[in-house]
Design an enzyme around this catalytic site. Structure first.
Site, PDB file in Angstrom:
ATOM      1  N   LYS A 130      28.911  -7.703 -12.161  1.00 38.64           N
ATOM      2  CA  LYS A 130      27.207  -7.326 -12.160  1.00 38.64           C
ATOM      3  C   LYS A 130      26.616  -8.391 -12.985  1.00 38.64           C
ATOM      4  O   LYS A 130      27.166  -8.833 -13.973  1.00 38.64           O
ATOM      5  CB  LYS A 130      27.010  -5.862 -12.643  1.00 38.64           C
ATOM      6  CG  LYS A 130      27.519  -4.854 -11.854  1.00 38.64           C
ATOM      7  CD  LYS A 130      26.953  -3.519 -12.318  1.00 38.64           C
ATOM      8  CE  LYS A 130      27.591  -3.053 -13.558  1.00 38.64           C
ATOM      9  NZ  LYS A 130      27.132  -1.612 -13.844  1.00 38.64           N
ATOM     10  N   ASN A 183      35.740   1.710 -10.324  1.00 39.91           N
ATOM     11  CA  ASN A 183      37.004   1.470 -10.396  1.00 39.91           C
ATOM     12  C   ASN A 183      38.031   1.930 -11.548  1.00 39.91           C
ATOM     13  O   ASN A 183      39.093   2.312 -11.257  1.00 39.91           O
ATOM     14  CB  ASN A 183      37.212   0.013  -9.793  1.00 39.91           C
ATOM     15  CG  ASN A 183      38.627  -0.194  -9.446  1.00 39.91           C
ATOM     16  OD1 ASN A 183      39.070   0.405  -8.451  1.00 39.91           O
ATOM     17  ND2 ASN A 183      39.344  -1.359  -9.875  1.00 39.91           N
ATOM     18  N   GLY A 184      37.216   1.579 -12.539  1.00 38.39           N
ATOM     19  CA  GLY A 184      37.991   1.916 -13.934  1.00 38.39           C
ATOM     20  C   GLY A 184      37.144   3.236 -14.230  1.00 38.39           C
ATOM     21  O   GLY A 184      35.970   3.125 -14.055  1.00 38.39           O
ATOM     22  N   GLY A 195      30.237   7.554 -10.081  1.00 35.98           N
ATOM     23  CA  GLY A 195      29.408   8.736 -10.674  1.00 35.98           C
ATOM     24  C   GLY A 195      27.971   8.829 -10.216  1.00 35.98           C
ATOM     25  O   GLY A 195      27.302   9.860 -10.116  1.00 35.98           O
ATOM     26  N   GLU A 196      27.394   7.699 -10.125  1.00 35.02           N
ATOM     27  CA  GLU A 196      25.899   7.677  -9.595  1.00 35.02           C
ATOM     28  C   GLU A 196      25.661   7.822  -8.075  1.00 35.02           C
ATOM     29  O   GLU A 196      24.795   8.568  -7.656  1.00 35.02           O
ATOM     30  CB  GLU A 196      25.242   6.355  -9.865  1.00 35.02           C
ATOM     31  CG  GLU A 196      25.210   6.121 -11.428  1.00 35.02           C
ATOM     32  CD  GLU A 196      24.998   4.741 -11.634  1.00 35.02           C
ATOM     33  OE1 GLU A 196      24.083   4.098 -10.759  1.00 35.02           O
ATOM     34  OE2 GLU A 196      25.375   4.056 -12.929  1.00 35.02           O
ATOM     35  N   HIS A 238      31.927   8.038 -16.973  1.00 32.05           N
ATOM     36  CA  HIS A 238      31.849   6.793 -16.316  1.00 32.05           C
ATOM     37  C   HIS A 238      32.939   6.669 -15.409  1.00 32.05           C
ATOM     38  O   HIS A 238      33.928   6.588 -15.580  1.00 32.05           O
ATOM     39  CB  HIS A 238      31.942   5.701 -17.187  1.00 32.05           C
ATOM     40  CG  HIS A 238      31.921   4.505 -16.778  1.00 32.05           C
ATOM     41  ND1 HIS A 238      30.794   3.590 -17.017  1.00 32.05           N
ATOM     42  CD2 HIS A 238      32.845   3.685 -16.062  1.00 32.05           C
ATOM     43  CE1 HIS A 238      31.023   2.302 -16.531  1.00 32.05           C
ATOM     44  NE2 HIS A 238      32.281   2.469 -15.801  1.00 32.05           N
ATOM     45  N   ARG A 282      44.955   2.259 -11.103  1.00 35.50           N
ATOM     46  CA  ARG A 282      45.492   2.816 -12.448  1.00 35.50           C
ATOM     47  C   ARG A 282      45.861   4.422 -12.484  1.00 35.50           C
ATOM     48  O   ARG A 282      44.893   4.997 -11.941  1.00 35.50           O
ATOM     49  CB  ARG A 282      44.713   2.505 -13.749  1.00 35.50           C
ATOM     50  CG  ARG A 282      44.931   0.979 -14.064  1.00 35.50           C
ATOM     51  CD  ARG A 282      43.755   0.407 -15.135  1.00 35.50           C
ATOM     52  NE  ARG A 282      42.715   0.338 -14.563  1.00 35.50           N
ATOM     53  CZ  ARG A 282      41.330   0.218 -14.864  1.00 35.50           C
ATOM     54  NH1 ARG A 282      41.322   0.110 -16.398  1.00 35.50           N
ATOM     55  NH2 ARG A 282      40.292  -0.115 -14.504  1.00 35.50           N
ATOM     56  N   ARG A 318      30.189  -9.224 -21.174  1.00 34.27           N
ATOM     57  CA  ARG A 318      31.012  -7.953 -21.599  1.00 34.27           C
ATOM     58  C   ARG A 318      32.417  -8.295 -21.639  1.00 34.27           C
ATOM     59  O   ARG A 318      32.954  -8.723 -20.763  1.00 34.27           O
ATOM     60  CB  ARG A 318      30.569  -7.002 -20.371  1.00 34.27           C
ATOM     61  CG  ARG A 318      31.433  -5.709 -20.532  1.00 34.27           C
ATOM     62  CD  ARG A 318      31.552  -4.872 -19.401  1.00 34.27           C
ATOM     63  NE  ARG A 318      32.469  -3.652 -19.313  1.00 34.27           N
ATOM     64  CZ  ARG A 318      33.222  -3.336 -18.427  1.00 34.27           C
ATOM     65  NH1 ARG A 318      33.331  -3.790 -17.309  1.00 34.27           N
ATOM     66  NH2 ARG A 318      34.066  -2.372 -18.638  1.00 34.27           N
ATOM     67  N   ASN A 363      28.633  -9.212 -16.233  1.00 34.56           N
ATOM     68  CA  ASN A 363      29.388  -8.005 -16.587  1.00 34.56           C
ATOM     69  C   ASN A 363      30.588  -8.213 -15.597  1.00 34.56           C
ATOM     70  O   ASN A 363      30.258  -7.697 -14.534  1.00 34.56           O
ATOM     71  CB  ASN A 363      28.609  -6.862 -16.395  1.00 34.56           C
ATOM     72  CG  ASN A 363      28.988  -5.418 -16.812  1.00 34.56           C
ATOM     73  OD1 ASN A 363      30.577  -5.477 -16.736  1.00 34.56           O
ATOM     74  ND2 ASN A 363      28.614  -4.404 -16.657  1.00 34.56           N
ATOM     75  N   GLU A 371      24.329  -1.531 -18.289  1.00 29.01           N
ATOM     76  CA  GLU A 371      25.264  -2.238 -19.199  1.00 29.01           C
ATOM     77  C   GLU A 371      24.494  -3.614 -19.607  1.00 29.01           C
ATOM     78  O   GLU A 371      24.712  -4.100 -20.728  1.00 29.01           O
ATOM     79  CB  GLU A 371      26.491  -2.420 -18.641  1.00 29.01           C
ATOM     80  CG  GLU A 371      27.414  -1.088 -18.845  1.00 29.01           C
ATOM     81  CD  GLU A 371      28.608  -1.316 -17.971  1.00 29.01           C
ATOM     82  OE1 GLU A 371      29.791  -1.307 -18.525  1.00 29.01           O
ATOM     83  OE2 GLU A 371      28.777  -1.650 -16.831  1.00 29.01           O
ATOM     84  N   HIS A 427      34.649   1.042 -21.939  1.00 27.75           N
ATOM     85  CA  HIS A 427      33.407   1.387 -21.401  1.00 27.75           C
ATOM     86  C   HIS A 427      32.277   1.504 -22.393  1.00 27.75           C
ATOM     87  O   HIS A 427      31.435   2.333 -21.847  1.00 27.75           O
ATOM     88  CB  HIS A 427      33.597   2.355 -20.363  1.00 27.75           C
ATOM     89  CG  HIS A 427      34.399   2.211 -18.991  1.00 27.75           C
ATOM     90  ND1 HIS A 427      35.346   2.833 -18.645  1.00 27.75           N
ATOM     91  CD2 HIS A 427      34.520   0.961 -18.219  1.00 27.75           C
ATOM     92  CE1 HIS A 427      36.049   2.571 -17.755  1.00 27.75           C
ATOM     93  NE2 HIS A 427      35.565   1.278 -17.413  1.00 27.75           N
ATOM     94  N   GLY A 440      29.175   3.176 -10.391  1.00 28.29           N
ATOM     95  CA  GLY A 440      29.168   3.436  -9.337  1.00 28.29           C
ATOM     96  C   GLY A 440      29.691   4.661  -8.341  1.00 28.29           C
ATOM     97  O   GLY A 440      28.812   5.098  -7.607  1.00 28.29           O
TER      98      GLY A 440
END
Length: 399
Positions: free
Chosen positions: A14, A212-213, A333-334, A209, A242, A90, A7, A385, A179, A331
Protein backbone atom coordinates in the site's frame (compact mmCIF):
# COMPACT_ATOMS: atom_id res chain seq x y z
CA UNK A 1 6.42 18.58 3.17
CA UNK A 2 5.73 15.76 0.69
CA UNK A 3 6.09 12.30 2.19
CA UNK A 4 5.86 8.99 0.34
CA UNK A 5 4.52 6.20 2.55
CA UNK A 6 5.42 2.61 1.70
CA UNK A 7 3.55 -0.12 3.55
CA UNK A 8 4.85 -3.51 2.45
CA UNK A 9 2.79 -6.45 3.67
CA UNK A 10 3.59 -10.11 3.13
CA UNK A 11 1.79 -10.12 -0.24
CA UNK A 12 0.92 -6.47 -0.82
CA UNK A 13 2.19 -2.90 -1.05
CA UNK A 14 0.00 0.00 0.00
CA UNK A 15 1.35 3.43 -0.80
CA UNK A 16 0.41 7.08 -0.51
CA UNK A 17 1.94 10.45 -1.26
CA UNK A 18 0.85 12.78 1.52
CA UNK A 19 1.43 16.50 1.99
CA UNK A 20 2.02 17.29 5.65
CA UNK A 21 1.00 18.85 7.97
CA UNK A 22 -2.21 19.37 5.97
CA UNK A 23 -2.57 15.58 5.75
CA UNK A 24 -3.52 15.99 2.08
CA UNK A 25 -3.43 12.73 0.13
CA UNK A 26 -2.03 13.56 -3.30
CA UNK A 27 -2.20 9.99 -4.56
CA UNK A 28 -2.74 6.52 -3.18
CA UNK A 29 -2.78 2.97 -4.35
CA UNK A 30 -2.40 -0.72 -3.70
CA UNK A 31 -0.67 -3.70 -5.19
CA UNK A 32 -1.91 -7.02 -3.84
CA UNK A 33 -1.61 -10.71 -4.67
CA UNK A 34 2.13 -10.15 -5.18
CA UNK A 35 3.77 -13.32 -6.42
CA UNK A 36 0.67 -14.48 -8.32
CA UNK A 37 0.04 -14.19 -12.05
CA UNK A 38 -3.02 -12.03 -11.34
CA UNK A 39 -1.60 -9.25 -9.17
CA UNK A 40 -3.91 -6.25 -8.81
CA UNK A 41 -2.57 -2.70 -9.14
CA UNK A 42 -4.48 0.47 -8.34
CA UNK A 43 -3.31 4.08 -8.55
CA UNK A 44 -5.54 7.03 -7.75
CA UNK A 45 -5.19 10.82 -7.80
CA UNK A 46 -7.84 13.53 -7.78
CA UNK A 47 -7.90 13.46 -11.58
CA UNK A 48 -7.12 9.84 -12.49
CA UNK A 49 -7.73 6.28 -11.42
CA UNK A 50 -5.89 3.31 -12.88
CA UNK A 51 -6.62 -0.36 -12.21
CA UNK A 52 -4.63 -3.13 -13.85
CA UNK A 53 -4.17 -6.87 -13.52
CA UNK A 54 -0.63 -8.01 -14.22
CA UNK A 55 2.07 -10.33 -13.00
CA UNK A 56 4.14 -8.70 -10.23
CA UNK A 57 6.58 -11.37 -9.03
CA UNK A 58 8.02 -9.58 -5.99
CA UNK A 59 8.01 -6.41 -3.91
CA UNK A 60 10.96 -4.86 -5.77
CA UNK A 61 9.15 -4.93 -9.11
CA UNK A 62 6.02 -3.60 -7.43
CA UNK A 63 7.83 -0.60 -5.97
CA UNK A 64 9.47 0.17 -9.30
CA UNK A 65 6.00 0.22 -10.87
CA UNK A 66 4.78 2.65 -8.20
CA UNK A 67 7.71 4.99 -8.89
CA UNK A 68 6.98 4.90 -12.62
CA UNK A 69 3.38 5.97 -11.99
CA UNK A 70 4.37 8.81 -9.66
CA UNK A 71 6.67 10.21 -12.35
CA UNK A 72 4.49 9.40 -15.38
CA UNK A 73 4.04 12.31 -17.81
CA UNK A 74 0.25 11.84 -18.05
CA UNK A 75 -0.90 10.60 -14.65
CA UNK A 76 2.09 11.36 -12.42
CA UNK A 77 1.97 13.78 -9.50
CA UNK A 78 5.63 14.78 -9.27
CA UNK A 79 8.07 15.96 -11.91
CA UNK A 80 11.17 14.97 -9.99
CA UNK A 81 11.98 12.70 -7.09
CA UNK A 82 13.69 15.70 -5.46
CA UNK A 83 10.18 16.94 -4.51
CA UNK A 84 9.96 14.13 -1.95
CA UNK A 85 11.44 15.16 1.40
CA UNK A 86 10.87 11.91 3.26
CA UNK A 87 9.85 8.29 2.73
CA UNK A 88 8.10 6.58 5.62
CA UNK A 89 8.39 2.80 5.81
CA UNK A 90 6.31 0.40 7.83
CA UNK A 91 8.67 -2.15 9.38
CA UNK A 92 7.04 -5.14 11.04
CA UNK A 93 9.56 -6.28 13.66
CA UNK A 94 11.65 -3.89 15.71
CA UNK A 95 12.58 -6.40 18.40
CA UNK A 96 13.72 -4.88 21.67
CA UNK A 97 15.93 -2.40 19.80
CA UNK A 98 13.34 -0.14 18.19
CA UNK A 99 10.58 1.24 20.39
CA UNK A 100 10.13 4.50 18.49
CA UNK A 101 10.19 5.87 14.95
CA UNK A 102 13.77 6.36 13.66
CA UNK A 103 15.72 7.83 10.74
CA UNK A 104 17.18 4.96 8.73
CA UNK A 105 20.93 4.58 8.37
CA UNK A 106 23.26 1.66 7.72
CA UNK A 107 23.10 0.50 11.35
CA UNK A 108 19.29 0.54 11.38
CA UNK A 109 19.16 -1.53 8.19
CA UNK A 110 21.58 -4.07 9.63
CA UNK A 111 19.41 -4.46 12.74
CA UNK A 112 16.27 -4.85 10.62
CA UNK A 113 18.06 -7.59 8.68
CA UNK A 114 19.06 -9.37 11.89
CA UNK A 115 15.35 -9.68 12.66
CA UNK A 116 14.57 -11.49 9.38
CA UNK A 117 14.19 -14.83 11.17
CA UNK A 118 11.51 -13.37 13.45
CA UNK A 119 9.44 -11.89 10.60
CA UNK A 120 10.49 -13.84 7.48
CA UNK A 121 7.45 -12.84 5.41
CA UNK A 122 7.71 -9.13 6.26
CA UNK A 123 11.07 -7.72 7.33
CA UNK A 124 12.78 -8.81 4.08
CA UNK A 125 10.04 -7.07 2.09
CA UNK A 126 10.31 -4.02 4.34
CA UNK A 127 14.08 -3.82 3.86
CA UNK A 128 13.67 -4.32 0.11
CA UNK A 129 11.32 -1.34 0.11
CA UNK A 130 13.90 0.75 1.96
CA UNK A 131 16.70 -0.18 -0.44
CA UNK A 132 14.61 0.52 -3.54
CA UNK A 133 13.35 3.82 -2.08
CA UNK A 134 16.92 4.91 -1.36
CA UNK A 135 17.72 4.39 -5.04
CA UNK A 136 14.62 6.19 -6.32
CA UNK A 137 14.28 8.99 -3.75
CA UNK A 138 17.98 9.50 -3.10
CA UNK A 139 17.61 12.97 -1.55
CA UNK A 140 14.79 12.04 0.83
CA UNK A 141 15.08 11.09 4.49
CA UNK A 142 14.19 7.42 4.96
CA UNK A 143 12.16 6.82 8.14
CA UNK A 144 11.14 3.54 9.79
CA UNK A 145 7.92 3.18 11.78
CA UNK A 146 7.77 -0.13 13.67
CA UNK A 147 4.67 -2.27 14.14
CA UNK A 148 5.96 -3.49 17.48
CA UNK A 149 6.16 -0.01 19.07
CA UNK A 150 2.44 0.32 19.95
CA UNK A 151 2.59 -2.88 21.98
CA UNK A 152 5.32 -1.75 24.36
CA UNK A 153 2.53 -1.04 26.88
CA UNK A 154 1.60 -4.72 27.19
CA UNK A 155 2.21 -5.53 30.88
CA UNK A 156 4.78 -8.12 31.90
CA UNK A 157 2.06 -10.55 33.04
CA UNK A 158 0.93 -10.69 29.41
CA UNK A 159 4.20 -10.30 27.49
CA UNK A 160 6.37 -12.73 29.45
CA UNK A 161 6.48 -16.42 28.52
CA UNK A 162 6.57 -19.16 31.18
CA UNK A 163 10.15 -20.16 30.32
CA UNK A 164 13.40 -19.55 32.27
CA UNK A 165 13.76 -15.89 33.20
CA UNK A 166 17.13 -15.46 31.51
CA UNK A 167 15.50 -15.96 28.09
CA UNK A 168 13.72 -12.67 28.64
CA UNK A 169 16.45 -10.75 30.45
CA UNK A 170 19.36 -11.94 28.28
CA UNK A 171 17.75 -12.96 24.98
CA UNK A 172 14.72 -10.64 24.94
CA UNK A 173 12.26 -13.45 24.17
CA UNK A 174 8.80 -12.01 24.86
CA UNK A 175 5.53 -11.04 23.22
CA UNK A 176 6.26 -8.10 20.92
CA UNK A 177 3.00 -7.74 19.03
CA UNK A 178 2.48 -6.65 15.43
CA UNK A 179 0.21 -4.65 13.11
CA UNK A 180 0.72 -1.97 15.74
CA UNK A 181 0.40 0.93 13.31
CA UNK A 182 -3.03 -0.33 12.25
CA UNK A 183 -4.22 -1.19 15.76
CA UNK A 184 -3.09 2.21 17.04
CA UNK A 185 -4.90 4.07 14.26
CA UNK A 186 -8.23 2.24 14.43
CA UNK A 187 -8.36 2.10 18.24
CA UNK A 188 -7.84 5.87 18.40
CA UNK A 189 -10.61 6.33 15.83
CA UNK A 190 -12.87 4.01 17.84
CA UNK A 191 -12.20 5.93 21.05
CA UNK A 192 -13.15 9.21 19.35
CA UNK A 193 -16.30 7.58 17.94
CA UNK A 194 -17.36 6.19 21.32
CA UNK A 195 -16.72 9.51 23.05
CA UNK A 196 -18.69 11.48 20.47
CA UNK A 197 -21.59 9.06 20.18
CA UNK A 198 -21.87 7.40 23.59
CA UNK A 199 -20.00 9.89 25.80
CA UNK A 200 -17.78 7.04 26.98
CA UNK A 201 -14.57 8.36 28.55
CA UNK A 202 -12.85 5.11 29.54
CA UNK A 203 -12.83 2.49 26.79
CA UNK A 204 -12.47 -1.27 26.40
CA UNK A 205 -11.96 -2.22 22.77
CA UNK A 206 -10.91 -5.29 20.81
CA UNK A 207 -9.30 -4.39 17.50
CA UNK A 208 -9.48 -7.18 14.88
CA UNK A 209 -7.05 -6.72 11.98
CA UNK A 210 -7.80 -9.27 9.26
CA UNK A 211 -5.73 -9.45 6.10
CA UNK A 212 -3.33 -12.02 4.72
CA UNK A 213 -1.76 -11.57 8.15
CA UNK A 214 -4.22 -11.39 11.06
CA UNK A 215 -4.10 -10.23 14.66
CA UNK A 216 -6.22 -8.95 17.52
CA UNK A 217 -5.40 -6.46 20.27
CA UNK A 218 -7.07 -5.76 23.59
CA UNK A 219 -6.95 -1.97 23.98
CA UNK A 220 -7.80 -0.39 27.32
CA UNK A 221 -8.04 3.40 27.46
CA UNK A 222 -5.96 3.67 24.31
CA UNK A 223 -3.17 1.32 25.38
CA UNK A 224 -2.41 -2.16 24.09
CA UNK A 225 -2.65 -4.65 26.98
CA UNK A 226 -2.61 -7.95 25.07
CA UNK A 227 -2.16 -9.17 21.53
CA UNK A 228 -2.51 -12.43 19.59
CA UNK A 229 0.86 -12.36 17.81
CA UNK A 230 3.89 -12.92 19.98
CA UNK A 231 7.66 -13.17 19.55
CA UNK A 232 7.21 -13.36 15.77
CA UNK A 233 4.13 -12.78 13.58
CA UNK A 234 3.16 -16.43 13.37
CA UNK A 235 0.86 -17.47 16.21
CA UNK A 236 -2.67 -16.49 17.16
CA UNK A 237 -5.29 -16.36 14.42
CA UNK A 238 -5.41 -18.49 11.27
CA UNK A 239 -3.82 -16.47 8.45
CA UNK A 240 -3.34 -16.67 4.69
CA UNK A 241 -0.35 -19.03 4.80
CA UNK A 242 0.50 -19.10 8.53
CA UNK A 243 -1.00 -21.62 10.92
CA UNK A 244 -1.52 -19.41 13.95
CA UNK A 245 -1.72 -21.18 17.31
CA UNK A 246 -0.42 -24.74 17.28
CA UNK A 247 0.63 -27.27 19.93
CA UNK A 248 4.42 -26.93 19.92
CA UNK A 249 4.83 -30.66 20.51
CA UNK A 250 3.69 -31.13 16.90
CA UNK A 251 6.94 -29.50 15.77
CA UNK A 252 9.03 -32.02 17.73
CA UNK A 253 6.90 -34.88 16.38
CA UNK A 254 7.39 -33.71 12.79
CA UNK A 255 11.17 -33.52 13.28
CA UNK A 256 11.76 -36.61 15.42
CA UNK A 257 9.13 -38.99 14.00
CA UNK A 258 8.23 -37.77 10.51
CA UNK A 259 11.72 -36.81 9.36
CA UNK A 260 11.19 -33.11 8.67
CA UNK A 261 14.11 -30.74 9.07
CA UNK A 262 13.61 -27.60 11.14
CA UNK A 263 13.82 -25.49 7.98
CA UNK A 264 11.11 -27.61 6.37
CA UNK A 265 8.87 -27.24 9.41
CA UNK A 266 9.42 -23.49 9.44
CA UNK A 267 8.54 -23.23 5.73
CA UNK A 268 5.46 -25.40 6.19
CA UNK A 269 4.10 -23.43 9.14
CA UNK A 270 4.93 -20.00 7.67
CA UNK A 271 4.20 -20.41 3.97
CA UNK A 272 2.18 -23.60 3.41
CA UNK A 273 -0.32 -23.60 6.26
CA UNK A 274 -3.21 -21.40 7.33
CA UNK A 275 -5.98 -20.95 4.78
CA UNK A 276 -3.64 -22.12 1.99
CA UNK A 277 -2.97 -25.41 3.74
CA UNK A 278 -6.66 -25.94 4.49
CA UNK A 279 -8.03 -25.04 1.06
CA UNK A 280 -5.32 -24.70 -1.57
CA UNK A 281 -6.06 -20.94 -1.75
CA UNK A 282 -4.36 -18.14 0.20
CA UNK A 283 -6.61 -15.27 -0.88
CA UNK A 284 -9.87 -15.08 1.07
CA UNK A 285 -11.80 -13.86 -1.97
CA UNK A 286 -11.01 -17.12 -3.74
CA UNK A 287 -11.91 -19.13 -0.63
CA UNK A 288 -15.27 -17.39 -0.16
CA UNK A 289 -16.13 -17.81 -3.85
CA UNK A 290 -15.42 -21.54 -3.69
CA UNK A 291 -17.25 -21.92 -0.37
CA UNK A 292 -20.35 -20.42 -1.96
CA UNK A 293 -20.05 -23.01 -4.74
CA UNK A 294 -20.16 -25.78 -2.13
CA UNK A 295 -16.46 -26.49 -1.55
CA UNK A 296 -16.45 -28.24 1.84
CA UNK A 297 -12.78 -27.55 2.57
CA UNK A 298 -13.33 -23.82 2.04
CA UNK A 299 -16.49 -23.79 4.15
CA UNK A 300 -14.71 -25.56 7.03
CA UNK A 301 -11.66 -23.29 6.79
CA UNK A 302 -13.84 -20.17 7.06
CA UNK A 303 -15.64 -21.66 10.06
CA UNK A 304 -12.31 -22.47 11.72
CA UNK A 305 -11.03 -18.97 11.00
CA UNK A 306 -14.07 -17.36 12.64
CA UNK A 307 -14.02 -19.79 15.59
CA UNK A 308 -10.43 -18.80 16.42
CA UNK A 309 -11.40 -15.10 16.40
CA UNK A 310 -14.39 -15.78 18.67
CA UNK A 311 -12.15 -17.57 21.19
CA UNK A 312 -9.91 -14.52 21.42
CA UNK A 313 -12.86 -12.17 21.80
CA UNK A 314 -13.84 -14.17 24.88
CA UNK A 315 -10.29 -14.15 26.20
CA UNK A 316 -9.80 -10.43 25.73
CA UNK A 317 -13.20 -9.51 27.12
CA UNK A 318 -11.99 -11.23 30.30
CA UNK A 319 -8.63 -9.41 30.21
CA UNK A 320 -10.41 -6.06 29.73
CA UNK A 321 -13.08 -6.91 32.34
CA UNK A 322 -15.74 -5.70 29.92
CA UNK A 323 -16.23 -4.70 26.33
CA UNK A 324 -17.45 -1.48 24.72
CA UNK A 325 -16.71 -2.31 21.09
CA UNK A 326 -15.11 -4.71 18.67
CA UNK A 327 -13.52 -3.21 15.59
CA UNK A 328 -13.07 -4.95 12.24
CA UNK A 329 -10.34 -3.54 10.01
CA UNK A 330 -7.88 -4.25 7.16
CA UNK A 331 -8.69 -5.90 3.82
CA UNK A 332 -10.73 -8.84 5.08
CA UNK A 333 -12.11 -7.15 8.18
CA UNK A 334 -13.39 -4.19 6.19
CA UNK A 335 -14.69 -6.07 3.15
CA UNK A 336 -15.78 -9.58 4.12
CA UNK A 337 -19.38 -9.55 5.38
CA UNK A 338 -19.10 -13.36 5.32
CA UNK A 339 -16.35 -13.50 7.96
CA UNK A 340 -17.95 -10.77 10.11
CA UNK A 341 -21.22 -12.68 10.19
CA UNK A 342 -19.51 -15.93 11.17
CA UNK A 343 -17.62 -14.16 13.97
CA UNK A 344 -20.61 -12.30 15.38
CA UNK A 345 -23.11 -15.18 15.31
CA UNK A 346 -24.02 -16.69 18.71
CA UNK A 347 -22.12 -14.02 20.64
CA UNK A 348 -25.09 -12.56 22.55
CA UNK A 349 -23.46 -13.44 25.90
CA UNK A 350 -20.95 -10.68 25.13
CA UNK A 351 -23.70 -8.29 24.05
CA UNK A 352 -22.69 -8.68 20.40
CA UNK A 353 -25.67 -8.63 18.03
CA UNK A 354 -25.08 -8.17 14.30
CA UNK A 355 -27.50 -6.33 12.00
CA UNK A 356 -27.39 -8.34 8.75
CA UNK A 357 -28.57 -5.46 6.57
CA UNK A 358 -25.93 -3.07 7.92
CA UNK A 359 -23.27 -5.77 7.62
CA UNK A 360 -23.88 -6.06 3.87
CA UNK A 361 -23.49 -2.32 3.16
CA UNK A 362 -20.16 -1.39 1.57
CA UNK A 363 -18.65 1.91 2.64
CA UNK A 364 -15.26 3.54 3.20
CA UNK A 365 -16.39 5.38 6.33
CA UNK A 366 -16.57 4.38 9.98
CA UNK A 367 -19.86 2.62 10.60
CA UNK A 368 -21.79 0.52 13.10
CA UNK A 369 -23.10 -2.86 11.98
CA UNK A 370 -24.72 -3.86 15.26
CA UNK A 371 -28.42 -3.88 16.11
CA UNK A 372 -29.93 -1.10 18.19
CA UNK A 373 -30.19 -3.49 21.15
CA UNK A 374 -26.57 -4.66 20.97
CA UNK A 375 -24.78 -3.77 24.19
CA UNK A 376 -21.41 -3.96 22.43
CA UNK A 377 -20.75 -1.81 19.40
CA UNK A 378 -19.59 -3.64 16.27
CA UNK A 379 -17.58 -1.14 14.23
CA UNK A 380 -15.95 -1.27 10.84
CA UNK A 381 -13.12 1.25 10.76
CA UNK A 382 -11.02 1.40 7.59
CA UNK A 383 -7.42 1.33 8.68
CA UNK A 384 -5.08 4.03 7.45
CA UNK A 385 -1.60 2.94 8.41
CA UNK A 386 -0.21 5.36 5.84
CA UNK A 387 -1.79 8.36 7.57
CA UNK A 388 -0.47 7.16 10.93
CA UNK A 389 3.01 6.64 9.48
CA UNK A 390 2.97 10.09 7.86
CA UNK A 391 2.02 11.67 11.18
CA UNK A 392 4.87 9.94 13.00
CA UNK A 393 7.39 10.77 10.23
CA UNK A 394 6.39 14.43 10.27
CA UNK A 395 6.60 14.63 14.07
CA UNK A 396 10.08 13.05 14.06
CA UNK A 397 11.43 15.43 11.44
CA UNK A 398 10.09 18.44 13.33
CA UNK A 399 11.48 17.31 16.69
Amino acid sequence: MKIVIINSGSSSIKYQLIKMPANEVICSGLIDRIGLETSNLSYETKENRIEEIMSIPNHKEGLKKVAQLLLDEKVGVIKSTSEIEAVGHRVVHGGSTFTHTVIINKEVKEKIEKLFDLAPLHNPANLEGINVAEEIFENAKQIAVFDTAFHQTIPVVAHKYAIPNKLLTENKIRVYGFHGTSHKYVSEQAILYLRDNLKIKASKIISIHLGNGCSMTAVKDGKSIDHTLGFAPMNGLIMGTRCGDIDQSIIFYMVNSLGYTLDEVNTLLQKQSGMLGLTGFSDLRDIEANAEKGNKDCQLALAMNAYRIKKYIGSYAAALNGLDAIVFTAGIGENSSYIRKLVCTDMDYFGIELDDAKNNIRSKTIREINTKNSKTKILIIPTNEEEEIAKQVHELLLS
